[in-house]
Design a protein around this motif. Structure first.
Motif, PDB file in Angstrom:
ATOM      1  N   SER A 102      49.759  -1.724  88.808  1.00 44.91           N
ATOM      2  CA  SER A 102      51.222  -1.725  88.906  1.00 44.91           C
ATOM      3  C   SER A 102      51.752  -0.786  89.988  1.00 44.91           C
ATOM      4  CB  SER A 102      51.839  -1.344  87.562  1.00 44.91           C
ATOM      5  OG  SER A 102      51.403  -0.046  87.179  1.00 44.91           O
ATOM      6  N   LEU A 103      50.875  -0.025  90.669  1.00 46.88           N
ATOM      7  CA  LEU A 103      51.309   0.955  91.675  1.00 46.88           C
ATOM      8  C   LEU A 103      50.689   0.707  93.036  1.00 46.88           C
ATOM      9  CD1 LEU A 103      51.022   4.266  89.618  1.00 46.88           C
ATOM     10  CD2 LEU A 103      53.033   2.825  89.949  1.00 46.88           C
ATOM     11  N   THR A 104      51.389   1.164  94.069  1.00 45.37           N
ATOM     12  CA  THR A 104      50.882   1.120  95.431  1.00 45.37           C
ATOM     13  C   THR A 104      51.336   2.376  96.174  1.00 45.37           C
ATOM     14  OG1 THR A 104      50.638  -0.260  97.406  1.00 45.37           O
ATOM     15  CG2 THR A 104      52.853  -0.138  96.426  1.00 45.37           C
ATOM     16  N   ILE A 105      50.708   2.667  97.291  1.00 43.48           N
ATOM     17  CA  ILE A 105      51.071   3.808  98.133  1.00 43.48           C
ATOM     18  C   ILE A 105      51.826   3.276  99.343  1.00 43.48           C
ATOM     19  CG2 ILE A 105      50.164   5.702  99.544  1.00 43.48           C
ATOM     20  CD1 ILE A 105      47.695   5.644  97.620  1.00 43.48           C
ATOM     21  N   GLN A 106      52.993   3.864  99.614  1.00 42.33           N
ATOM     22  CA  GLN A 106      53.843   3.448 100.734  1.00 42.33           C
ATOM     23  C   GLN A 106      54.494   4.673 101.359  1.00 42.33           C
ATOM     24  OE1 GLN A 106      56.830   0.784  99.210  1.00 42.33           O
ATOM     25  NE2 GLN A 106      55.391  -0.845  98.805  1.00 42.33           N
ATOM     26  N   GLY A 154      47.595   6.799  83.617  1.00 43.88           N
ATOM     27  CA  GLY A 154      46.239   7.268  83.856  1.00 43.88           C
ATOM     28  C   GLY A 154      46.197   8.727  84.277  1.00 43.88           C
ATOM     29  N   MET A 155      44.988   9.211  84.541  1.00 40.14           N
ATOM     30  CA  MET A 155      44.762  10.624  84.845  1.00 40.14           C
ATOM     31  C   MET A 155      45.257  10.989  86.240  1.00 40.14           C
ATOM     32  SD  MET A 155      41.276  12.910  84.526  1.00 40.14           S
ATOM     33  CE  MET A 155      40.343  11.901  85.639  1.00 40.14           C
ATOM     34  N   SER A 156      46.092  12.039  86.293  1.00 39.02           N
ATOM     35  CA  SER A 156      46.638  12.508  87.568  1.00 39.02           C
ATOM     36  C   SER A 156      45.991  13.807  88.038  1.00 39.02           C
ATOM     37  CB  SER A 156      48.155  12.706  87.468  1.00 39.02           C
ATOM     38  OG  SER A 156      48.449  13.721  86.515  1.00 39.02           O
ATOM     39  N   HIS A 157      45.538  14.643  87.106  1.00 37.42           N
ATOM     40  CA  HIS A 157      44.943  15.937  87.430  1.00 37.42           C
ATOM     41  C   HIS A 157      43.851  16.253  86.415  1.00 37.42           C
ATOM     42  CE1 HIS A 157      48.914  16.193  89.295  1.00 37.42           C
ATOM     43  NE2 HIS A 157      48.433  17.143  90.075  1.00 37.42           N
ATOM     44  N   ILE A 158      42.878  17.040  86.856  1.00 37.66           N
ATOM     45  CA  ILE A 158      41.834  17.531  85.966  1.00 37.66           C
ATOM     46  C   ILE A 158      41.528  18.972  86.352  1.00 37.66           C
ATOM     47  CG2 ILE A 158      39.956  16.615  87.402  1.00 37.66           C
ATOM     48  CD1 ILE A 158      38.459  16.080  84.699  1.00 37.66           C
ATOM     49  N   LYS A 159      41.288  19.817  85.368  1.00 39.65           N
ATOM     50  CA  LYS A 159      40.978  21.220  85.632  1.00 39.65           C
ATOM     51  C   LYS A 159      39.528  21.472  85.221  1.00 39.65           C
ATOM     52  CE  LYS A 159      42.877  25.841  85.215  1.00 39.65           C
ATOM     53  NZ  LYS A 159      44.027  26.606  84.748  1.00 39.65           N
ATOM     54  N   THR A 212      43.728  13.591  91.233  1.00 38.33           N
ATOM     55  CA  THR A 212      43.133  12.270  91.424  1.00 38.33           C
ATOM     56  C   THR A 212      44.000  11.533  92.458  1.00 38.33           C
ATOM     57  OG1 THR A 212      44.484  11.182  89.748  1.00 38.33           O
ATOM     58  CG2 THR A 212      42.437  12.258  88.992  1.00 38.33           C
ATOM     59  N   PRO A 213      43.610  10.345  92.906  1.00 36.89           N
ATOM     60  CA  PRO A 213      44.496   9.595  93.808  1.00 36.89           C
ATOM     61  C   PRO A 213      45.893   9.401  93.213  1.00 36.89           C
ATOM     62  CG  PRO A 213      42.326   8.631  93.865  1.00 36.89           C
ATOM     63  CD  PRO A 213      42.299   9.682  92.776  1.00 36.89           C
ATOM     64  N   LEU A 214      45.967   9.206  91.899  1.00 31.04           N
ATOM     65  CA  LEU A 214      47.265   9.052  91.233  1.00 31.04           C
ATOM     66  C   LEU A 214      48.100  10.317  91.368  1.00 31.04           C
ATOM     67  CD1 LEU A 214      48.982   7.172  89.418  1.00 31.04           C
ATOM     68  CD2 LEU A 214      47.825   8.190  87.462  1.00 31.04           C
ATOM     69  N   GLY A 215      47.496  11.480  91.196  1.00 26.19           N
ATOM     70  CA  GLY A 215      48.212  12.748  91.326  1.00 26.19           C
ATOM     71  C   GLY A 215      48.413  13.190  92.759  1.00 26.19           C
ATOM     72  N   GLY A 216      47.588  12.686  93.668  1.00 27.67           N
ATOM     73  CA  GLY A 216      47.646  13.122  95.060  1.00 27.67           C
ATOM     74  C   GLY A 216      48.775  12.533  95.874  1.00 27.67           C
TER      75      GLY A 216
END
Length: 104
Positions: A8-12, A34-39, A47-51
């Protein structure tokens, strides 16, 4: 097959800064994307989602911290955060978050 972003997401290109995450379709309030960060070992990794998510003082998503335990209730040695929508997001809208790990 591994996919760094939900379907459902894209990078623009973003009007906020550089590149951003954008909805390819309508996304309902409360959706766990989904997962955005992990410590790990004291280091927070995006993650790519959080980045690619940009900051806003009026965000439409939030990081939900997940308590990691095994079946005996013993904590693992890491934390993770998932990106969850705070409200309905329309197709074409940029997803944003209020930064708490980084200075803006």
């Amino acid at each position: 097959m591994y996919k760094p972003l939900p379907e459902s997401l894209t990078i623009q290109p973003s009007g906020i800064d550089g590149l951003g995450l954008f909805a390819k379709e309508d996304i309902a309030q409360g959706k766990n994307l989904g997962m955005s960060h992990i410590k790990l070992n004291g280091n927070t990794v995006r993650t790519p989602l959080g980045g690619f998510i940009n900051h806003s003082d009026t965000p439409n998503t939030v990081k939900g911290e997940l308590l990691m335990t095994n079946e005996n209730g013993i904590k693992f040695h890491y934390k993770k955060w998932n990106l969850v929508t705070l409200r309905d997001i329309k197709k074409g809208e940029e997803l944003t978050i209020r930064y708490t790990f980084y200075n803006v």
